[in-house]
Design an enzyme around this catalytic site. Structure first.
Site, PDB file in Angstrom:
ATOM      1  N   LYS A 250      53.434  29.684  48.585  1.00 19.44           N
ATOM      2  CA  LYS A 250      53.684  28.849  47.411  1.00 19.44           C
ATOM      3  C   LYS A 250      53.865  29.673  46.138  1.00 19.44           C
ATOM      4  O   LYS A 250      54.604  29.283  45.241  1.00 19.44           O
ATOM      5  CB  LYS A 250      52.536  27.849  47.223  1.00 19.44           C
ATOM      6  N   ARG A 251      53.183  30.803  46.060  1.00 19.10           N
ATOM      7  CA  ARG A 251      53.283  31.583  44.821  1.00 19.10           C
ATOM      8  C   ARG A 251      54.659  32.228  44.647  1.00 19.10           C
ATOM      9  O   ARG A 251      55.017  32.645  43.554  1.00 19.10           O
ATOM     10  CB  ARG A 251      52.186  32.647  44.776  1.00 19.10           C
TER      11      ARG A 251
END
Length: 473
Positions: A250-251
């Site tokens: 997700k980052r």
């Protein structure tokens, strides 16, 4: 051999981008060989598996264009996919067959006993794995009240070899593997058993999945051998990493396929981009689905992880937007326009959007950008900072003069507008931009837009004059 492959996600969340790449490679391999691409949902984790997640995953698959071949509810207990949970009785049946043929055994070790075993191994610096303490003990030794698990009686000598289509021949010594659990004490199957039984019963010929499953493969091969079943051919794909070389998460950006749809990417672009993550065909970058099906093989798959590059994906998406039929593009863009405006376009407004597309398409990379670029056609926008700087008192005076000439035009068209603006600029000793740029700012609220004379003609004389009056005061 008739090729049969499967995509088997766990419905505990969304369809992530790595799973979509795995599905793509399975789908292409099946289509290339005229085989079958089957869908199986591995929903045995009843606490985490949800119908909503199943729906999200299947919706993502359909959006990407990955139709599957077991889409027959009559064959799948009312579903259009195989449910692993529905096969639990079959998994248990196989575990008991292994008990009968001597390739599995009951283990009565309690959870506390196993925790103590692992703690001792850790203290001694030994690998933490089951030590086989119930491998050859009779059931008469069993303590009261313990529900036994069924464990595989794995070979303790020799080696297990995986001849992988991507990674080549890989070997592990059997002494490094332990007697894994096949059936839990409550009678439910473990992932390892369920996957092998399902793949066998579904007639899977090739297992194509991420190389994070490689360790599982050695253990699963032992189950195939214990049952005397033919093994499928394995192909383990390198993982997808983020731009920094770490595993994609997700980052790094959007991990879910639905996020890419919501950001305005086209499925054609996603397919093309995912195909090029660890696979190549010479120097080709733009690869149609038809070509991908024709060309796909595992000789083109590399062994190193690929890095996700949003700039390349945006570039591909821009290509497919430019190649798309304008009417189809309008249909795909309308949901984004509706979300942006808060209302649906009427028939005349849709016609305006269609007419505007030829000038918008070359300037955008996503469907969301089409909606944003076309927004000024449907509502008057506040001036942004750059547009406001263009509307100096002097520029407002030019526009006031030009508004008078616009009112007098016998035909309000792109050509007529450009003609009077050029003549006015020449008479004032100005460059065309000195009058055209303030005109753009007044009509669109922005310093950048599609060609302004074409845009003005689409807006119409009355709307153009209304917007000029707003800024010429």
């Amino acid at each position: 051999m008739s090729v049969v492959v499967r995509f088997a996600p766990s419905p505990t969340g969304y369809l992530h981008i790595g799973g979509a790449r795995t599905a793509l490679f399975n789908w292409l391999f099946a289509r290339h060989h005229g085989g079958q691409f089957l869908m199986r949902v591995e929903d045995t984790d009843r606490e985490r598996s949800t119908p909503e997640s199943v729906g999200v995953i299947l919706d993502g698959m359909r959006w990407l264009g990955f139709e599957w071949d077991n889409d027959d509810p009559a064959q799948n207990k009312g579903k259009n996919y195989y449910s692993q949970f529905d096969m639990c009785a079959r998994h248990a049946e196989v575990a008991h067959q292994m008990l009968a043929n001597g390739t599995a055994y009951y283990c009565y070790a309690s959870p506390q006993e196993l925790d103590a075993m692992r703690a001792e191994q850790k203290a001694k610096g030994l690998p933490m794995r089951y030590d086989g303490r119930w491998r050859d003990r009779p059931a008469s030794d069993a303590p009261a009240g313990v529900k036994p698990v069924i464990r595989l009686k794995a070979p303790q000598t020799g080696e297990t070899i995986v001849n992988d289509l991507v990674m080549g021949s890989v070997t592990v010594q059997n002494a490094q593997l332990d007697d894994m659990v096949l059936l839990r004490g409550d009678g439910t199957p473990t992932y390892m058993l369920a996957v092998v039984v399902d793949d066998h019963d579904m007639g899977i010929t090739h297992v194509i999945r991420g190389d994070d499953h490689f360790t599982n493969t050695f253990r699963q091969i032992q189950i195939y051998k214990a049952m005397g079943w033919d093994q499928p051919i394995f192909a383990h794909l390198p993982l997808i990493h983020g731009p920094d070389g770490a595993k994609f998460s997700k980052r790094h950006g959007a991990p879910a396929v639905s996020d890419y749809r919501d950001m305005g990417f086209l499925p054609e672009a996603i397919r093309n981009y995912l195909l090029r993550l660890c696979w190549s065909h010479g120097d080709d970058e733009i690869i149609s689905t038809k070509q991908a099906i024709e060309w796909f093989d595992f000789g083109g798959v590399g062994r190193s992880p690929a890095r996700f590059d949003f700039a390349k994906l945006n570039h591909l998406n821009a290509h497919y937007i430019n190649e798309m039929d304008n009417k189809e593009l309008v249909t795909l863009t309308l949901p984004f326009v509706t979300k942006l405006l808060g209302y649906e376009l009427n028939a005349d407004q849709k016609a305006t959007l269609l007419a505007a597309l030829p000038d918008i398409k070359p300037r955008v990379q996503r469907l969301t950008e089409i909606a944003e670029a076309a927004r000024f056609y449907f509502e008057i926008l506040d001036l942004d900072e750059k547009a406001a700087k263009l509307l100096t008192p002097e520029a407002r005076g030019y526009l006031l003069d030009l508004a008078t000439q616009i009112k007098m035009l016998p035909v309000f068209s792109h050509e007529a507008l450009e003609e009077i603006f050029r003549a006015y600029a020449e008479a004032k000793g100005l460059k065309l931009g000195a009058v055209a740029q303030p005109f753009r700012a007044a009509l669109t609220g922005r310093a950048v837009s599609p060609p302004i004379f074409t845009a003005a003609a689409l807006l119409g004389r009355d709307e153009a004059l209304k917007r000029l009056a707003r800024v010429s005061l």
